[in-house]
Design an enzyme around this catalytic site. Structure first.
Site, PDB file in Angstrom:
ATOM      1  N   CYS A   1      34.720  40.706  31.826  1.00 25.34           N
ATOM      2  CA  CYS A   1      33.631  41.099  30.812  1.00 25.34           C
ATOM      3  C   CYS A   1      33.430  42.499  30.447  1.00 25.34           C
ATOM      4  O   CYS A   1      32.602  42.653  29.747  1.00 25.34           O
ATOM      5  CB  CYS A   1      32.476  40.410  31.324  1.00 25.34           C
ATOM      6  SG  CYS A   1      31.798  40.880  33.037  1.00 25.34           S
ATOM      7  N   HIS A   2      34.351  43.224  31.135  1.00 24.29           N
ATOM      8  CA  HIS A   2      34.140  44.763  31.022  1.00 24.29           C
ATOM      9  C   HIS A   2      35.389  45.436  30.707  1.00 24.29           C
ATOM     10  O   HIS A   2      36.055  45.742  31.654  1.00 24.29           O
ATOM     11  CB  HIS A   2      33.109  45.219  32.073  1.00 24.29           C
ATOM     12  CG  HIS A   2      32.645  46.821  31.921  1.00 24.29           C
ATOM     13  ND1 HIS A   2      33.547  47.794  32.299  1.00 24.29           N
ATOM     14  CD2 HIS A   2      31.708  47.176  31.644  1.00 24.29           C
ATOM     15  CE1 HIS A   2      32.967  48.837  32.296  1.00 24.29           C
ATOM     16  NE2 HIS A   2      31.750  48.543  31.812  1.00 24.29           N
ATOM     17  N   PHE A   3      35.814  45.513  29.664  1.00 21.74           N
ATOM     18  CA  PHE A   3      35.460  45.063  28.458  1.00 21.74           C
ATOM     19  C   PHE A   3      36.660  44.075  27.754  1.00 21.74           C
ATOM     20  O   PHE A   3      37.648  44.140  28.246  1.00 21.74           O
ATOM     21  CB  PHE A   3      35.495  46.187  27.504  1.00 21.74           C
ATOM     22  CG  PHE A   3      34.636  47.544  27.878  1.00 21.74           C
ATOM     23  CD1 PHE A   3      33.431  47.277  27.379  1.00 21.74           C
ATOM     24  CD2 PHE A   3      35.119  48.495  28.536  1.00 21.74           C
ATOM     25  CE1 PHE A   3      32.370  48.600  27.921  1.00 21.74           C
ATOM     26  CE2 PHE A   3      34.114  49.468  28.894  1.00 21.74           C
ATOM     27  CZ  PHE A   3      32.704  49.456  28.692  1.00 21.74           C
TER      28      PHE A   3
END
Length: 171
Positions: free
Chosen positions: A69-71
Site C-alpha cells: 500500500c505504500h506506494f
C-alpha cells in the site's frame, strides 16, 4: 524480571501481551505494528554514553503489508515505521530495566533519512545507544539511533524520547 541480553520474536510478542516482564510493564505493539523480529543485544551499561544499548533486526521480504500500500507501483517501507521501531526499542529498554506503566513516544530531536527500504532488501538493523535514563515520578529514556538496511545506514535519529506513565488518561 528477565535480564536476558537477547530476545526472539516470540519473546517480543509476549512483551506485547504483558507476559515478558510482567503485566504492568510497558508493552510493544503487536501484529503489523511490531517492527522488530529479534533483539540481538541489549545491555544497561554499553553504548557511546555507557548507559545502555540495543541492537535489533527486522527481516524484509516483498510480502510485508506496507509494500502492498505504500506506494502502488513504487513499494517502499514508510519512514515513520522505522522511526516508530526506534521508539518501540526505547520503551522495551525501559521495561527490560524494570519500569512499570504505559509507554508513549514523547519526541525526537532530529531525524535524517538518507536511504530507503525496498522489497528486495533482506534485513533492517536498528542500533540504539541510551543517552539518559530518568527514574522519578516520570520514567523516561532518551537515546540516539541509526537504522541500517543490509549494512548501509539510511536513517539517523537523535534524542528519541519515550516516557512510561502509570496513568495515561490525561495524556
Amino acid at each position: 524480571m528477565s535480564k536476558a541480553n537477547s530476545f526472539n520474536k516470540e519473546d517480543l510478542i509476549a512483551c506485547g501481551h504483558g507476559e515478558l516482564f510482567g503485566e504492568h510493564s510497558p508493552r510493544l505493539p503487536i501484529d503489523n505494528m511490531l517492527m522488530i523480529d529479534r533483539i540481538t543485544k541489549i545491555n544497561a551499561d554499553g553504548g557511546e554514553f555507557g548507559k545502555g544499548e540495543i541492537v535489533a533486526e527486522l527481516d524484509i521480504n516483498p510480502e510485508l503489508w506496507f509494500f502492498k500500500c505504500h506506494f502502488d507501483g513504487d513499494p517502499v517501507m514508510p519512514g515513520c515505521l522505522g522511526l516508530d521501531a526506534l521508539w518501540q526499542l526505547v520503551g522495551f529498554f525501559l521495561g527490560w530495566e524494570g519500569a512499570e506503566g504505559k509507554g508513549r513516544a514523547l519526541g525526537v530531536g532530529e531525524v535524517k533519512f538518507t536511504g530507503q527500504v525496498l522489497p528486495d532488501a533482506k534485513k533492517v538493523t536498528y542500533k540504539l545507544t541510551v543517552k539518559r535514563k530518568v527514574y522519578r515520578k516520570l520514567v523516561m529514556g532518551i537515546a540516539d539511533a541509526v537504522m541500517e538496511v543490509d549494512g548501509r545506514e539510511i536513517y539517523s535519529a537523535t534524542d528519541l524520547k519515550v516516557g512510561i506513565f502509570k496513568d495515561t488518561s490525561s495524556f
